[in-house]
Design an enzyme around this catalytic site. Sequence first.
Site, PDB file in Angstrom:
ATOM      1  N   ASP A   1      24.185 -22.870  -8.847  1.00 36.85           N
ATOM      2  CA  ASP A   1      25.202 -23.300  -7.735  1.00 36.85           C
ATOM      3  C   ASP A   1      24.130 -24.847  -7.316  1.00 36.85           C
ATOM      4  OD1 ASP A   1      26.408 -24.021  -4.952  1.00 36.85           O
ATOM      5  OD2 ASP A   1      25.478 -22.350  -3.840  1.00 36.85           O
TER       6      ASP A   1
ATOM      7  N   ASP B   1      29.251 -29.601  -3.076  1.00 34.16           N
ATOM      8  CA  ASP B   1      30.860 -29.728  -2.129  1.00 34.16           C
ATOM      9  C   ASP B   1      30.166 -30.085  -0.567  1.00 34.16           C
ATOM     10  OD1 ASP B   1      29.662 -26.923  -2.668  1.00 34.16           O
ATOM     11  OD2 ASP B   1      30.894 -26.193  -1.067  1.00 34.16           O
TER      12      ASP B   1
ATOM     13  N   ALA C   1      31.797 -21.403   2.355  1.00 41.05           N
ATOM     14  CA  ALA C   1      31.293 -22.102   3.460  1.00 41.05           C
ATOM     15  C   ALA C   1      31.477 -20.085   4.630  1.00 41.05           C
ATOM     16  CB  ALA C   1      31.656 -23.002   4.438  1.00 41.05           C
TER      17      ALA C   1
ATOM     18  N   CYS D   1      20.549   8.549  -0.201  1.00 36.42           N
ATOM     19  CA  CYS D   1      21.386   7.843  -1.681  1.00 36.42           C
ATOM     20  C   CYS D   1      20.179   8.368  -3.076  1.00 36.42           C
ATOM     21  CB  CYS D   1      20.677   6.314  -1.738  1.00 36.42           C
ATOM     22  SG  CYS D   1      20.391   5.470  -3.701  1.00 36.42           S
TER      23      CYS D   1
ATOM     24  N   CYS E   1      19.949   7.055  -5.988  1.00 39.83           N
ATOM     25  CA  CYS E   1      19.770   6.154  -7.124  1.00 39.83           C
ATOM     26  C   CYS E   1      17.786   6.149  -7.410  1.00 39.83           C
ATOM     27  CB  CYS E   1      19.308   4.346  -6.804  1.00 39.83           C
ATOM     28  SG  CYS E   1      17.727   4.631  -5.606  1.00 39.83           S
TER      29      CYS E   1
ATOM     30  N   CYS F   1      15.277   6.407  -4.446  1.00 33.40           N
ATOM     31  CA  CYS F   1      15.229   7.406  -3.330  1.00 33.40           C
ATOM     32  C   CYS F   1      14.890   8.618  -4.026  1.00 33.40           C
ATOM     33  CB  CYS F   1      16.971   7.033  -3.019  1.00 33.40           C
ATOM     34  SG  CYS F   1      17.248   5.668  -2.320  1.00 33.40           S
TER      35      CYS F   1
HETATM   36  N1  GUN Z   1      26.906 -21.461  -1.099  1.00 38.35           N
HETATM   37  C1  GUN Z   1      26.756 -20.426   0.378  1.00 38.35           C
HETATM   38  N2  GUN Z   1      28.008 -21.011   0.939  1.00 38.35           N
HETATM   39  C2  GUN Z   1      28.612 -21.975  -0.241  1.00 38.35           C
HETATM   40  C3  GUN Z   1      29.613 -23.319   0.300  1.00 38.35           C
HETATM   41  O1  GUN Z   1      29.613 -23.268   0.691  1.00 38.35           O
HETATM   42  N3  GUN Z   1      29.569 -23.934  -0.965  1.00 38.35           N
HETATM   43  C4  GUN Z   1      28.428 -23.701  -1.846  1.00 38.35           C
HETATM   44  N4  GUN Z   1      27.833 -24.412  -3.150  1.00 38.35           N
HETATM   45  N5  GUN Z   1      27.177 -22.846  -1.939  1.00 38.35           N
HETATM   46  C5  GUN Z   1      27.506 -22.139  -1.299  1.00 38.35           C
HETATM   47 ZN    ZN Z   2      18.588   4.298  -3.618  1.00 31.26          ZN
END
Ligand code: GUN
Ligand code: ZN
Length: 488
Positions: A90, A125, A193, A276, A278, A281
């Site tokens: 990201d 963005d 978002a 659970c 796993c 657990c």
């Molecule tokens: N991580 C959570 N929401 C967003 C988003 O709208 N854009 C980006 N780039 N990362 C995110």
């Molecule tokens: Zn578990």
Amino acid sequence: MSSSFEILKRCASGRIGKLTTPHGVVETPTVMPVINPNIRLVSPSKMKDMGAEILITNSYIIYRSKKLADHALTRGLHSLLEYDGPIMTDSGSFQLSVYGEVEVTNEQIIDFQHKIGSDIAVPLDIPTPPDVSRDRAEEELEITTERLKNARNHLSGSTLLAGPIQGSTYRDLRTEAAKKVSEIGFDIYPIGAVVPLMESYRYADLVDVIVSSKMGLNPSSPVHLFGAGHPMMFSLAVAMGCDLLDSAAYALYAKDERYITPHGTFHLSGLKYLPCSCPVCQSYTPDEIRNSDDPVTLLAEHNLYTTFEEIRRVKQAVYDGNLLELVEMRCRSHPRLLEALERIYSYSDWLEIYDPISKSTFFYCGPESAKRPEVIRFSKRMERLNIDGSAIIRPAGSNIKNTSDFDHMLEFKPPFGAYPVELGEVYPFNAESPSVHGPESLGVALENTIRLIKLNPDAEFTFMKPDHMEHPILEKLSSIANIVNFSQ
Ligand code: GUN
Ligand code: ZN
């Protein structure tokens, strides 16, 4: 840009697909665990063993730290994370949404992601939050679009590029944004978002945002739902056509001593038993986790096991064609998810376009099932049925004899209505449904039957009504069909 995504199987708007990245092929839907490059709770190789096929990390955190950036620039991102599979990065947009600013430009961060060898890069963005003014949503969307264009022109080489879709809670802006982003052309389309919507349990609004974004995209494009990390909503997100999900939740929840299940979250302090099996657990009791040296890591591991278990369950449901049954089950875990279920079926017309014609048996799971895409499809296709002469409609499953005097025999099964008896073994009329019908299911079926009768004005219909069947719409039916009571 040639497509690196191939769809293998569909159910509702969900699908199983293959996404090709520079570091290998990923089978979707899948969840990308979010890795904080500064904190290693669970090692990437362990995550891979648990079922992770691709990771996501934040290039901005790496960029800001001299030590991390030096390592990533000289030896690569994969060496930094000690993981040789696909890694998405990201851009710092999330920090932008939390702190209001970042110390990097779009071009710098795109360039950086490329240089460190990211498999999927994301431009900077602007994640416009829900409910802002329309002016703000439009202005920020324009800046985002410009940045996406620049990123597209700037990035070269094998790194895939993601084009996030923004537009706040304005459905038309989301659709418009999706169309523009598609025109520019990206490898992955994240829906952005939405974290604030999920944090405040606004799942119905989330459905609006996802569906309106999907409506502007090419249906064969891979879609990422940014920040969707709770297994409780995986089936819902996948049924609407999200292919990539990401989870910081496994770690964030673990830090708060919260234990994730596919039905919701529990605080460790309130757990007497662990629901659970796993490895964590199986080896620990809740008290032993609490008193261990590192409860946070143990919880993070359990949370990840649960996460991957649920995604496999969702994939199997797509494969089997019963994803909507799973969605209906999961949406009963929380009243706000039930609202989302209602909302998703308000888009059944749209879901119907992509849902396969024939799947495994339709299971009626509750009143919401009466609004499923299969029911809408039958009502759309009813116009193809031509009935003339005399027709009898008998309840499905009844063995009423003496019907040979009629030219046509139809079966009545809620929530569908009346259909030719020959279709009784064909999907979806082979549905499993309760013998006592609720008012929603019966209401839809009776309305459909009235429609069928009106579409065939030259035929004469007789409706065999079990004594116990009651519904206000029956009176409307009695004005256009002969109703014959009988006891079952
Ligand atoms: N991580 C959570 N929401 C967003 C988003 O709208 N854009 C980006 N780039 N990362 C995110
Ligand atoms: Zn578990």
